[in-house]
Scaffold this motif. Structure first.
Motif, PDB file in Angstrom:
ATOM      1  N   SER A 121     -10.733 -50.952 -77.255  1.00 22.58           N
ATOM      2  CA  SER A 121     -11.457 -49.876 -77.924  1.00 22.58           C
ATOM      3  C   SER A 121     -12.651 -50.371 -78.724  1.00 22.58           C
ATOM      4  N   GLY A 122     -12.749 -51.659 -78.962  1.00 21.09           N
ATOM      5  CA  GLY A 122     -13.862 -52.199 -79.730  1.00 21.09           C
ATOM      6  C   GLY A 122     -14.912 -52.849 -78.845  1.00 21.09           C
ATOM      7  N   ASP A 123     -15.823 -53.570 -79.466  1.00 25.85           N
ATOM      8  CA  ASP A 123     -16.911 -54.204 -78.714  1.00 25.85           C
ATOM      9  C   ASP A 123     -16.710 -55.700 -78.518  1.00 25.85           C
ATOM     10  N   LEU A 124     -15.583 -56.246 -78.997  1.00 21.71           N
ATOM     11  CA  LEU A 124     -15.373 -57.687 -78.949  1.00 21.71           C
ATOM     12  C   LEU A 124     -15.364 -58.223 -77.519  1.00 21.71           C
ATOM     13  N   VAL A 125     -14.625 -57.560 -76.625  1.00 19.18           N
ATOM     14  CA  VAL A 125     -14.510 -58.024 -75.235  1.00 19.18           C
ATOM     15  C   VAL A 125     -15.875 -58.003 -74.553  1.00 19.18           C
ATOM     16  N   GLY A 126     -16.587 -56.894 -74.698  1.00 20.12           N
ATOM     17  CA  GLY A 126     -17.878 -56.768 -74.032  1.00 20.12           C
ATOM     18  C   GLY A 126     -18.902 -57.770 -74.526  1.00 20.12           C
ATOM     19  N   LYS A 127     -18.984 -57.964 -75.835  1.00 19.31           N
ATOM     20  CA  LYS A 127     -19.987 -58.887 -76.382  1.00 19.31           C
ATOM     21  C   LYS A 127     -19.635 -60.337 -76.080  1.00 19.31           C
ATOM     22  N   ALA A 128     -18.341 -60.668 -76.083  1.00 24.84           N
ATOM     23  CA  ALA A 128     -17.941 -62.033 -75.737  1.00 24.84           C
ATOM     24  C   ALA A 128     -18.240 -62.330 -74.279  1.00 24.84           C
ATOM     25  N   THR A 129     -18.031 -61.340 -73.407  1.00 29.60           N
ATOM     26  CA  THR A 129     -18.338 -61.516 -71.991  1.00 29.60           C
ATOM     27  C   THR A 129     -19.837 -61.715 -71.777  1.00 29.60           C
ATOM     28  N   PHE A 130     -20.641 -60.909 -72.469  1.00 30.32           N
ATOM     29  CA  PHE A 130     -22.092 -61.053 -72.358  1.00 30.32           C
ATOM     30  C   PHE A 130     -22.538 -62.448 -72.803  1.00 30.32           C
ATOM     31  N   ALA A 131     -22.012 -62.924 -73.927  1.00 32.13           N
ATOM     32  CA  ALA A 131     -22.402 -64.247 -74.424  1.00 32.13           C
ATOM     33  C   ALA A 131     -22.089 -65.332 -73.400  1.00 32.13           C
ATOM     34  N   HIS A 132     -20.966 -65.168 -72.699  1.00 25.38           N
ATOM     35  CA  HIS A 132     -20.566 -66.170 -71.706  1.00 25.38           C
ATOM     36  C   HIS A 132     -21.509 -66.188 -70.501  1.00 25.38           C
TER      37      HIS A 132
ATOM     38  N   ARG B 247     -24.708 -64.883 -70.427  1.00 26.42           N
ATOM     39  CA  ARG B 247     -26.107 -64.645 -70.798  1.00 26.42           C
ATOM     40  C   ARG B 247     -27.069 -65.540 -70.012  1.00 26.42           C
ATOM     41  N   ALA B 248     -26.773 -66.812 -69.930  1.00 30.48           N
ATOM     42  CA  ALA B 248     -27.677 -67.727 -69.218  1.00 30.48           C
ATOM     43  C   ALA B 248     -27.811 -67.338 -67.745  1.00 30.48           C
TER      44      ALA B 248
ATOM     45  N   HIS C 168     -33.226 -55.425 -55.351  1.00 33.82           N
ATOM     46  CA  HIS C 168     -32.880 -54.056 -54.976  1.00 33.82           C
ATOM     47  C   HIS C 168     -31.526 -53.941 -54.274  1.00 33.82           C
ATOM     48  N   GLU C 169     -30.871 -55.069 -54.020  1.00 32.68           N
ATOM     49  CA  GLU C 169     -29.539 -54.996 -53.418  1.00 32.68           C
ATOM     50  C   GLU C 169     -28.484 -55.234 -54.490  1.00 32.68           C
ATOM     51  N   VAL C 170     -27.247 -54.831 -54.194  1.00 32.94           N
ATOM     52  CA  VAL C 170     -26.147 -55.031 -55.137  1.00 32.94           C
ATOM     53  C   VAL C 170     -25.954 -56.521 -55.378  1.00 32.94           C
ATOM     54  N   THR C 171     -25.960 -56.904 -56.644  1.00 31.69           N
ATOM     55  CA  THR C 171     -25.875 -58.307 -57.031  1.00 31.69           C
ATOM     56  C   THR C 171     -24.812 -58.474 -58.108  1.00 31.69           C
ATOM     57  N   ALA C 172     -23.977 -59.495 -57.972  1.00 32.18           N
ATOM     58  CA  ALA C 172     -22.887 -59.710 -58.923  1.00 32.18           C
ATOM     59  C   ALA C 172     -23.130 -60.957 -59.762  1.00 32.18           C
ATOM     60  N   VAL C 173     -22.832 -60.839 -61.046  1.00 38.94           N
ATOM     61  CA  VAL C 173     -22.821 -61.967 -61.973  1.00 38.94           C
ATOM     62  C   VAL C 173     -21.543 -61.835 -62.794  1.00 38.94           C
ATOM     63  N   GLY C 174     -20.558 -62.682 -62.514  1.00 39.13           N
ATOM     64  CA  GLY C 174     -19.274 -62.560 -63.201  1.00 39.13           C
ATOM     65  C   GLY C 174     -18.677 -61.179 -62.979  1.00 39.13           C
ATOM     66  N   PRO C 175     -18.301 -60.466 -64.040  1.00 38.95           N
ATOM     67  CA  PRO C 175     -17.718 -59.127 -63.878  1.00 38.95           C
ATOM     68  C   PRO C 175     -18.770 -58.048 -63.662  1.00 38.95           C
ATOM     69  N   TYR C 176     -20.043 -58.410 -63.757  1.00 40.26           N
ATOM     70  CA  TYR C 176     -21.112 -57.424 -63.629  1.00 40.26           C
ATOM     71  C   TYR C 176     -21.531 -57.268 -62.173  1.00 40.26           C
ATOM     72  N   SER C 177     -21.581 -56.031 -61.727  1.00 36.85           N
ATOM     73  CA  SER C 177     -22.105 -55.714 -60.403  1.00 36.85           C
ATOM     74  C   SER C 177     -23.293 -54.782 -60.609  1.00 36.85           C
TER      75      SER C 177
END
Length: 207
Positions: free
Chosen positions: A87-98, A100-101, A113-122
């Protein structure tokens, strides 16, 4: 005597699946619809199994041996902990920090323009808009659209964006954005960029 498959350990061990799915689902801005729905179904199934097992064991076990049922406490404990963390932002911000590079390296390839994945991000796409690199996430659960904006040397303002985007700073030149449900009528009400918000969970067709 209870059958081995009715052991309270089964429900206790099964909580790993919905808890993991829930945390994974909120690791992206706006949440991932498919993952969060799977997590909720998982919790419903585990909850039902926990209830049936609890009734069966508590009804048949003599009072002096009920201390052995302590694994049944694991289910509500993990449910509460995972729901709180989601329910908080801890998970999302920690994932982003990991990642980020990796996201910054992806910007060098923009436009993508095509679907591209980076870790959990699609991402559906990665492009340059109004001085920012915009990363559009695929399948958000609690918004019409969501993602990241990398804006070196500039600050995104609503005057430059026409789709109802709302931006929240993360760190330095990085922002998280979302387009809330009903953003065209009132972009100030609706989901926050981070965390589980069940009342905002809706299916959006994949683009």
């Amino acid at each position: 005597m209870h059958s081995w498959w009715k052991s309270p350990w089964w429900a206790a061990a099964a909580v790993v699946v919905p808890a993991g799915l829930m945390l994974y689902g909120v690791s992206v801005p706006g949440g991932n619809y498919d993952t969060l729905v799977a997590a909720l179904w998982g919790w419903a199934i585990v909850g039902l199994a926990w209830l049936v097992t609890s009734v069966a064991w508590l009804g048949d076990s003599p009072p002096e041996s009920r201390w052995r049922l302590w694994p049944l406490v694991v289910v509500p404990a993990v449910f509460t902990a995972s729901w709180w963390a989601s329910s908080g932002d801890l998970v999302g911000k920690a994932t982003f920090a990991h990642y980020r590079a990796d996201l910054e390296r992806l910007a060098d390839r923009a436009p993508v323009h095509e679907v591209t994945a980076v870790g959990p991000y699609s991402f559906n796409s990665v492009g340059r808009v109004s001085g920012c690199v915009l990363y559009n996430l695929r399948g958000p659960g609690m918004a019409q659209a969501s993602g990241f904006a990398w804006c070196p040397g500039t600050t995104p303002t609503e005057a430059h964006w026409s789709e109802g985007e709302v931006f929240e700073p993360i760190d330095g030149d990085w922002y998280v954005f979302l387009v809330r449900h009903g953003a065209y009528t009132n972009r100030a009400t609706g989901a926050d960029p981070w965390g589980l918000q069940i009342t905002e969970l809706r299916s959006i067709p994949h683009v």
